[in-house]
Design a protein around this motif. Structure first.
Motif, PDB file in Angstrom:
ATOM      1  N   GLY A 110      72.382  44.901  62.071  1.00  0.00           N
ATOM      2  CA  GLY A 110      71.677  45.708  63.005  1.00  0.00           C
ATOM      3  C   GLY A 110      70.331  46.097  62.450  1.00  0.00           C
ATOM      4  N   ALA A 111      70.751  47.199  61.764  1.00  0.00           N
ATOM      5  CA  ALA A 111      69.614  48.006  61.436  1.00  0.00           C
ATOM      6  C   ALA A 111      68.613  47.124  60.580  1.00  0.00           C
ATOM      7  CB  ALA A 111      70.170  49.154  60.102  1.00  0.00           C
ATOM      8  N   PHE A 112      68.758  46.222  59.994  1.00  0.00           N
ATOM      9  CA  PHE A 112      68.139  45.580  58.900  1.00  0.00           C
ATOM     10  C   PHE A 112      67.101  44.512  59.835  1.00  0.00           C
ATOM     11  CE2 PHE A 112      71.826  46.843  56.704  1.00  0.00           C
ATOM     12  CZ  PHE A 112      71.136  47.529  55.883  1.00  0.00           C
ATOM     13  N   VAL A 113      67.818  43.890  61.042  1.00  0.00           N
ATOM     14  CA  VAL A 113      66.838  43.048  61.899  1.00  0.00           C
ATOM     15  C   VAL A 113      65.910  44.192  62.594  1.00  0.00           C
ATOM     16  CG1 VAL A 113      67.057  41.793  64.004  1.00  0.00           C
ATOM     17  CG2 VAL A 113      68.733  41.514  62.164  1.00  0.00           C
ATOM     18  N   ILE A 114      66.317  45.274  63.022  1.00  0.00           N
ATOM     19  CA  ILE A 114      65.343  45.984  63.674  1.00  0.00           C
ATOM     20  C   ILE A 114      64.298  46.498  62.761  1.00  0.00           C
ATOM     21  CG2 ILE A 114      65.215  48.469  64.771  1.00  0.00           C
ATOM     22  CD1 ILE A 114      66.498  46.703  66.549  1.00  0.00           C
ATOM     23  N   ALA A 115      64.537  46.663  61.540  1.00  0.00           N
ATOM     24  CA  ALA A 115      63.520  47.202  60.704  1.00  0.00           C
ATOM     25  C   ALA A 115      62.449  46.229  60.273  1.00  0.00           C
ATOM     26  CB  ALA A 115      64.146  47.830  59.405  1.00  0.00           C
ATOM     27  N   ILE A 130      68.607  60.562  48.341  1.00  0.00           N
ATOM     28  CA  ILE A 130      67.795  59.691  49.081  1.00  0.00           C
ATOM     29  C   ILE A 130      67.112  58.739  48.108  1.00  0.00           C
ATOM     30  CG2 ILE A 130      65.687  59.832  50.649  1.00  0.00           C
ATOM     31  CD1 ILE A 130      66.995  62.693  51.244  1.00  0.00           C
ATOM     32  N   GLY A 131      67.280  57.585  48.446  1.00  0.00           N
ATOM     33  CA  GLY A 131      66.467  56.474  47.703  1.00  0.00           C
ATOM     34  C   GLY A 131      65.244  56.141  48.319  1.00  0.00           C
ATOM     35  N   SER A 132      64.393  55.377  47.505  1.00  0.00           N
ATOM     36  CA  SER A 132      62.962  54.758  47.550  1.00  0.00           C
ATOM     37  C   SER A 132      63.076  53.944  48.619  1.00  0.00           C
ATOM     38  CB  SER A 132      62.401  54.276  46.352  1.00  0.00           C
ATOM     39  OG  SER A 132      62.520  55.116  45.332  1.00  0.00           O
ATOM     40  N   PRO A 133      62.014  53.903  49.484  1.00  0.00           N
ATOM     41  CA  PRO A 133      61.816  53.259  50.728  1.00  0.00           C
ATOM     42  C   PRO A 133      61.839  51.749  50.471  1.00  0.00           C
ATOM     43  CG  PRO A 133      60.465  55.129  51.062  1.00  0.00           C
ATOM     44  CD  PRO A 133      60.962  55.009  49.542  1.00  0.00           C
ATOM     45  N   MET A 134      62.287  50.910  51.302  1.00  0.00           N
ATOM     46  CA  MET A 134      62.442  49.237  50.830  1.00  0.00           C
ATOM     47  C   MET A 134      61.742  48.634  52.118  1.00  0.00           C
ATOM     48  SD  MET A 134      66.298  49.079  49.535  1.00  0.00           S
ATOM     49  CE  MET A 134      66.008  47.760  48.841  1.00  0.00           C
ATOM     50  N   MET A 135      60.927  47.486  51.953  1.00  0.00           N
ATOM     51  CA  MET A 135      60.316  46.824  52.820  1.00  0.00           C
ATOM     52  C   MET A 135      60.606  45.310  53.119  1.00  0.00           C
ATOM     53  SD  MET A 135      58.318  48.734  54.961  1.00  0.00           S
ATOM     54  CE  MET A 135      57.203  47.586  55.614  1.00  0.00           C
ATOM     55  N   ALA A 136      60.823  44.738  54.386  1.00  0.00           N
ATOM     56  CA  ALA A 136      61.443  43.419  54.243  1.00  0.00           C
ATOM     57  C   ALA A 136      60.233  42.603  54.009  1.00  0.00           C
ATOM     58  CB  ALA A 136      62.049  43.347  55.910  1.00  0.00           C
ATOM     59  N   THR A 137      60.268  41.402  53.556  1.00  0.00           N
ATOM     60  CA  THR A 137      59.350  40.590  53.215  1.00  0.00           C
ATOM     61  C   THR A 137      58.768  39.569  54.489  1.00  0.00           C
ATOM     62  OG1 THR A 137      60.977  38.711  52.565  1.00  0.00           O
ATOM     63  CG2 THR A 137      60.222  40.455  50.780  1.00  0.00           C
ATOM     64  N   GLY A 138      59.456  39.853  55.757  1.00  0.00           N
ATOM     65  CA  GLY A 138      59.254  39.139  56.719  1.00  0.00           C
ATOM     66  C   GLY A 138      59.904  39.623  57.878  1.00  0.00           C
ATOM     67  N   ALA A 139      59.661  39.030  59.113  1.00  0.00           N
ATOM     68  CA  ALA A 139      60.428  39.446  60.322  1.00  0.00           C
ATOM     69  C   ALA A 139      61.636  38.718  60.754  1.00  0.00           C
ATOM     70  CB  ALA A 139      59.370  39.674  61.515  1.00  0.00           C
ATOM     71  N   ASP A 140      61.888  37.662  59.900  1.00  0.00           N
ATOM     72  CA  ASP A 140      62.779  36.813  60.381  1.00  0.00           C
ATOM     73  C   ASP A 140      64.177  37.121  60.022  1.00  0.00           C
ATOM     74  OD1 ASP A 140      62.832  36.138  57.865  1.00  0.00           O
ATOM     75  OD2 ASP A 140      62.096  34.216  57.816  1.00  0.00           O
ATOM     76  N   TRP A 141      65.419  36.295  60.223  1.00  0.00           N
ATOM     77  CA  TRP A 141      66.774  36.652  59.927  1.00  0.00           C
ATOM     78  C   TRP A 141      66.716  36.573  58.549  1.00  0.00           C
ATOM     79  CZ3 TRP A 141      70.815  38.574  62.450  1.00  0.00           C
ATOM     80  CH2 TRP A 141      72.151  38.331  61.932  1.00  0.00           C
ATOM     81  N   GLU A 142      66.429  35.800  57.851  1.00  0.00           N
ATOM     82  CA  GLU A 142      66.612  35.857  56.319  1.00  0.00           C
ATOM     83  C   GLU A 142      65.899  36.942  55.428  1.00  0.00           C
ATOM     84  OE1 GLU A 142      67.101  31.667  58.137  1.00  0.00           O
ATOM     85  OE2 GLU A 142      65.423  33.013  58.184  1.00  0.00           O
ATOM     86  N   ALA A 143      64.898  37.254  56.100  1.00  0.00           N
ATOM     87  CA  ALA A 143      64.222  38.455  55.406  1.00  0.00           C
ATOM     88  C   ALA A 143      64.954  39.593  55.581  1.00  0.00           C
ATOM     89  CB  ALA A 143      62.881  38.527  55.895  1.00  0.00           C
ATOM     90  N   ALA A 144      65.825  40.018  56.927  1.00  0.00           N
ATOM     91  CA  ALA A 144      66.549  40.968  57.333  1.00  0.00           C
ATOM     92  C   ALA A 144      67.902  40.780  56.463  1.00  0.00           C
ATOM     93  CB  ALA A 144      66.841  40.824  58.775  1.00  0.00           C
ATOM     94  N   ALA A 145      68.343  39.830  56.263  1.00  0.00           N
ATOM     95  CA  ALA A 145      69.492  39.712  55.415  1.00  0.00           C
ATOM     96  C   ALA A 145      69.218  40.182  53.955  1.00  0.00           C
ATOM     97  CB  ALA A 145      70.303  38.068  55.315  1.00  0.00           C
ATOM     98  N   ALA A 146      68.036  39.618  53.477  1.00  0.00           N
ATOM     99  CA  ALA A 146      67.833  40.045  51.949  1.00  0.00           C
ATOM    100  C   ALA A 146      67.502  41.327  51.927  1.00  0.00           C
ATOM    101  CB  ALA A 146      66.537  39.427  51.676  1.00  0.00           C
ATOM    102  N   LEU A 147      66.950  42.075  52.968  1.00  0.00           N
ATOM    103  CA  LEU A 147      66.877  43.517  53.085  1.00  0.00           C
ATOM    104  C   LEU A 147      68.137  44.238  52.831  1.00  0.00           C
ATOM    105  CD1 LEU A 147      64.941  45.943  53.173  1.00  0.00           C
ATOM    106  CD2 LEU A 147      65.064  45.509  55.496  1.00  0.00           C
TER     107      LEU A 147
END
Length: 930
Positions: A859-864, A899-916
């Motif tokens: 959930g959190a990663f799909v939203i982000a 508190i770690g360093s911020p991380m960004m997804a490489t895209g907005a799709d499901w695969e990018a969220a899973a990698a994040l």
């Protein structure tokens, strides 16, 4: 029919003693000094194990012309056996009608899309609920069919009883039941209630209750068991375990289960959630509970089914105990998945009359069955040519032989003895597996039969190279081939340095595969020894040849006897403490018995005692102590002169070399306590332990009372302040001040690092943190200086005080954390981010008492990813120790927020969220690894 040739009651006692004396002489059993009498103890005086008892019962039945009940195997003395002989004088044999055949003609299909065991049962219930799944034969050979619907209903009733007892999701529940419908219902009932089953074996005899519970207390404590399901007869004794196992809160029995209203809602575990914990009988000293997830079990079951080409016309027949992986997974759960009918009976029924096993295969046209080597050997010794007549074994296509060393002689003799029954030699299938792989690891090709590798004995002993030699070589060493790895699995042989060895070179056997366990439950040290460089240790030595695994020995001195795993360390230490035996000079090992086709348990103990009477008494005392610890008597105890037990230069025992001397022939007590006395001793010991723990924990309990008092003095005022304060930022600051005040008054330290990594003020982000306990949210609130909106389960709104408080703090409530399943709640959270709010998730979804990181939900990663916002990984340490998940007693100490360093997804799709998700979990997990 009634057995003929019964003797008069006045002669039965004498004839029984004659049979017993003859059997003791023939078996070279240690007779007590006063000779064999009606009060001679069959276990501690004569050293009879289950196999010896089975043979003795057969001779008594034949000699006295009676049919004894299964309980004769549990008789403590010859007098008890005599009582059963007289009670069984008019017993008839095979009068109970047995079912014949099962409906296996139609292809019922299999649940290929199932992700958990509950999915499997739900699918079968929906597809063909009224079809018979199990035919269970009780001790009287009465058949009890269980349909898929019946199994689901029984599980629902057990789940309801567990939930009424307060079982929480993820809690462990021990099952100490014999094979039977209650066991089947309990296993799935625990899963349906959201618990984790922990199978343990019940005590076989009342004389073993004290030792049985003492040893199992270690397993229950390691598993953190909160509930124990057992038989009504064990309820009183089981309650004593609550004094020894602090986590154990409920003892349940299943009387009047039909009157229980079934649970209408089942749990919904994820594939990576724990399905059950598999402890072996040798786990009592250093408990090792193999963690098996739903995905692990289904992967192994599917691979085994592919290897044997299982089909809709198969029938599995099993007497294997359900607390052992081969009986639970290989026989039952495998049959459940593939919609193969299971014919089940208790191990006691098999041991009492081994023909029942083969009779069931005959009656039900059984095609699949499995057993340890000793069971095949027992059939050879107990089923005569006359008893063999009428058996049709032609349909038995896979006779698996595993769980203990496989004897080449047993394979050949069994094939020859039962060939007149239509048994094909190609059906015999030596297999290899281990709990760390779920159950199965290697199977031979279908219809190949047993393959025996003949190698040069001297060459192998000198260099570890398995040089092939002709089969007629009298010096050849025969090694059984146990098959090749299942589809999707890999094995290799390595030396002590981890280097891969070529074919026919002996070394350490390692494996990889889709069902390889993640480790041992709450035992990180043992887990670290199990998994190395991505490979799992098996603990066995072997070599590969022609694609087959050939087992040659055990890395550690594991003793497998009668299908049970025994470790020598406890018994060696205990016997070394006896007066007359040299401490540290005792070894226990297994020695192959060619006659029995299984291993003998031998104990060698050094002693200076010379007097024959005192040596006999010492031998008896040692046998009783060993029996108490192991749960069964050793086959032989050798009192050897000093320096007979070999040691290394550093003082470690050389068990293998001492066993070599024994095999070469170069090695030169009072009545058992009554059950009530054992219970009293165990209860007294438990009470003393509980009193000691209470005294030890008194300072902690005083502190806990103080901490809660401070909380209740402070909390109401801050609750009122939050209700009255108009702005969220003000409420956030007020609560942070309150948490800091409470923490300092409670002498708790909090260390926060990485605040500089927070995104700039006004920029929203998604915070994800591991979940350790009840205090995690408090630690995050104090650590994060500006408001974030926690995402919490909607059930919290049921508590008006908690729900209103959280709502005022900006908390967003959802039905579940898997937001992909709820578009409405996903939109709600996306809207919050669009408004500039930052969200805080615990992506594990829950917390548990044991260390370790659970799988992250999406959930959190799909939203982000969809919002294009950074994910801030946060690590929480110490809160589990400050307030464990299974207790509301706070401890003093220190917590830490990184508190770690911020991380960004490489895209907005499901695969990018899973990698994040995977990246964030890796970062958090690395900080949690000691």
């Amino acid at each position: 029919m009634t057995l003929k040739g019964k003797t008069d009651a006045s002669d039965q006692a004498g004839q029984l003693l004659t049979i017993l004396h003859s059997f003791a002489q023939e078996s070279r059993l240690p007779a007590p000094p006063e000779g064999i009498t009606l009060d001679t103890r069959l276990e501690t005086d004569l050293g009879l194990d289950s196999l010896s008892r089975s043979e003795l019962i057969a001779r008594v039945e034949k000699g006295l012309g009676v049919a004894l009940p299964n309980e004769a195997l549990l008789a403590a003395t010859a007098r008890e056996l005599l009582g059963l002989v007289r009670d069984g004088a008019d017993t008839t044999v095979e009068t109970t009608p047995r079912l014949s055949g099962l409906d296996v003609a139609a292809d019922a299909g299999i649940p290929t899309s199932a992700r958990t065991l509950l999915d499997v049962l739900t699918w079968h219930h929906a597809q063909h609920g009224e079809r018979v799944h199990i035919v269970y034969y009780d001790g009287e050979d009465r058949a009890q069919p269980i349909t898929y619907a019946g199994l689901a209903e029984g599980a629902s009733r057990v789940a309801a009883r567990l939930r009424r007892a307060g079982l929480t999701e993820g809690a462990t529940v021990a099952v100490m039941l014999p094979t039977g419908p209650d066991y089947f219902f309990s296993f799935f009932g625990i899963l349906a209630a959201g618990g984790i089953p922990v199978p343990i074996y019940p005590p076989a005899r009342p004389q073993q209750i004290e030792d049985h519970l003492r040893r199992h207390a270690r397993i229950l404590d390691n598993a953190g068991v909160t509930c124990l399901i057992t038989v009504p007869e064990a309820r009183t004794v089981a309650h004593i375990l609550r004094l020894q196992v602090t986590s154990l809160r409920e003892i349940l029995t299943l009387e009047n289960l039909d009157g229980e209203s079934p649970a209408t809602v089942w749990a919904h575990p994820e594939p990576d959630d724990i399905a059950f914990l598999q402890y072996t009988s040798g786990s009592t000293g250093d408990p090792k509970g193999v963690v098996l997830s739903h995905a692990d079990l289904l992967a192994n079951i599917r691979a085994m089914g592919e290897a044997i080409a299982i089909g809709p016309d198969d029938v599995f027949v099993s007497w294997l105990p359900l607390y052992h992986d081969m009986g639970l997974i290989g026989a039952w759960l495998g049959s459940l998945y593939f919609a193969v009918p299971l014919v089940s009976m208790s191990p006691l029924s098999f041991l009492a009359r081994p023909r029942r096993w083969l009779q069931a295969i005959h009656d039900h046209h059984g095609t699949l069955s499995a057993a340890p080597n000793f069971a095949y050997e027992l059939c050879l010794t107990r089923i005569s040519e006359a008893q063999r007549d009428g058996l049709d074994l032609s349909g038995w296509r896979c006779a698996f032989n595993g769980a203990e060393p496989v004897s080449p002689l047993t394979l050949r003799r069994f094939a020859e003895h039962f060939a007149p029954c239509g048994l094909r030699p190609e059906a015999l299938a030596p297999v290899y597996g281990l709990a760390e792989a779920a159950v199965g690891l290697a199977f031979p090709p279908l219809n190949r039969g047993s393959r025996i590798d003949c190698i040069d004995r001297v060459r192998f002993a000198d260099s570890g190279y398995a040089l092939p030699v002709p089969g007629d070589d009298p010096e050849a060493l025969e090694v059984v081939a146990c098959g090749s790895p299942l589809p999707g699995y890999r094995v290799r042989i390595v030396d002590g340095e981890g280097r891969t060895l070529p074919e026919r070179h002996e070394g350490l056997l390692q494996f990889q595969g889709p069902s390889a366990t993640r480790g041992y439950y709450r035992n990180p040290e043992a887990t670290a020894r199990l998994i190395r460089d991505g490979w799992h240790e098996t603990g066995d030595r072997a070599y590969l040849a022609g694609g087959d695994i050939h087992l040659t020995g055990r890395v550690k001195d594991l003793i497998i006897r009668g299908g049970r795993n025994l470790y020598p360390y406890e018994v060696e230490q205990a016997l070394g403490e006896l007066p007359g035996i040299r401490n540290g000079c005792v070894v226990a090992f297994a020695a192959t018995d060619p006659k029995q086709g299984s291993e003998r348990l031998v104990i060698v103990a050094e002693s200076k005692e010379q007097d024959p009477a005192r040596r006999a008494a010492l031998m008896q005392q040692a046998r009783e102590r060993a029996t108490d610890i192991l749960g069964l008597p050793p086959d032989e105890i050798v009192l050897a002169p000093p320096r007979s037990v070999l040691k290394t230069s550093s003082g470690k025992l050389r068990r293998g070399d001492t066993r070599t001397l024994y095999l070469a022939g170069r090695l030169v007590a009072g009545p058992p306590r009554p059950v009530w006395q054992q219970v009293a001793r165990l209860g007294g010991s438990a009470l003393r332990g509980r009193l000691s723990r209470l005294i030890h924990r008194l300072p902690q309990r005083i502190y806990a009372g103080y901490a809660w008092a401070v909380f209740y003095l402070i909390a109401p005022w801050f609750w009122i302040g939050v209700m009255l304060t108009p702005r969220l930022t003000w409420r956030w600051g007020l609560v942070r001040f309150g948490i800091r005040l409470l923490r300092r008054l409670a002498f708790v330290r909090l260390r926060v690092t990485g605040r500089e990594r927070l995104p700039p003020a006004g920029q929203p982000f998604v915070l994800v943190a591991n979940h350790q306990g009840y205090l995690d949210a408090l630690a995050l609130i104090e650590a994060i200086e500006r408001p974030v909106s926690f995402v919490a389960k909607r059930e919290l709104l049921n508590n008006p005080f908690v729900g209103r408080f959280l709502a005022r703090m900006g908390t967003l409530f959802v039905e579940r954390f898997d937001l992909q399943r709820s578009h409405r709640e996903s939109s709600q959270l996306s809207a919050a981010l669009a408004r500039g709010a930052s969200l805080a998730f615990f992506p594990e979804g829950t917390f548990r008492t044991q260390p370790g990181l659970l799988p992250f939900r999406m959930g959190a990663f799909v939203i982000a990813a969809q919002a294009g916002l950074p994910v801030l990984p946060v690590v929480i340490k110490g809160t589990r120790e400050l307030m464990p998940g299974d207790s509301l007693l706070p401890h003093w100490g220190q917590a830490e927020v990184l508190i770690g360093s911020p991380m960004m997804a490489t895209g907005a799709d499901w695969e990018a969220a899973a990698a994040l998700r995977d990246a964030a979990r890796t970062v958090i997990g690395a900080q949690l690894t000691p």
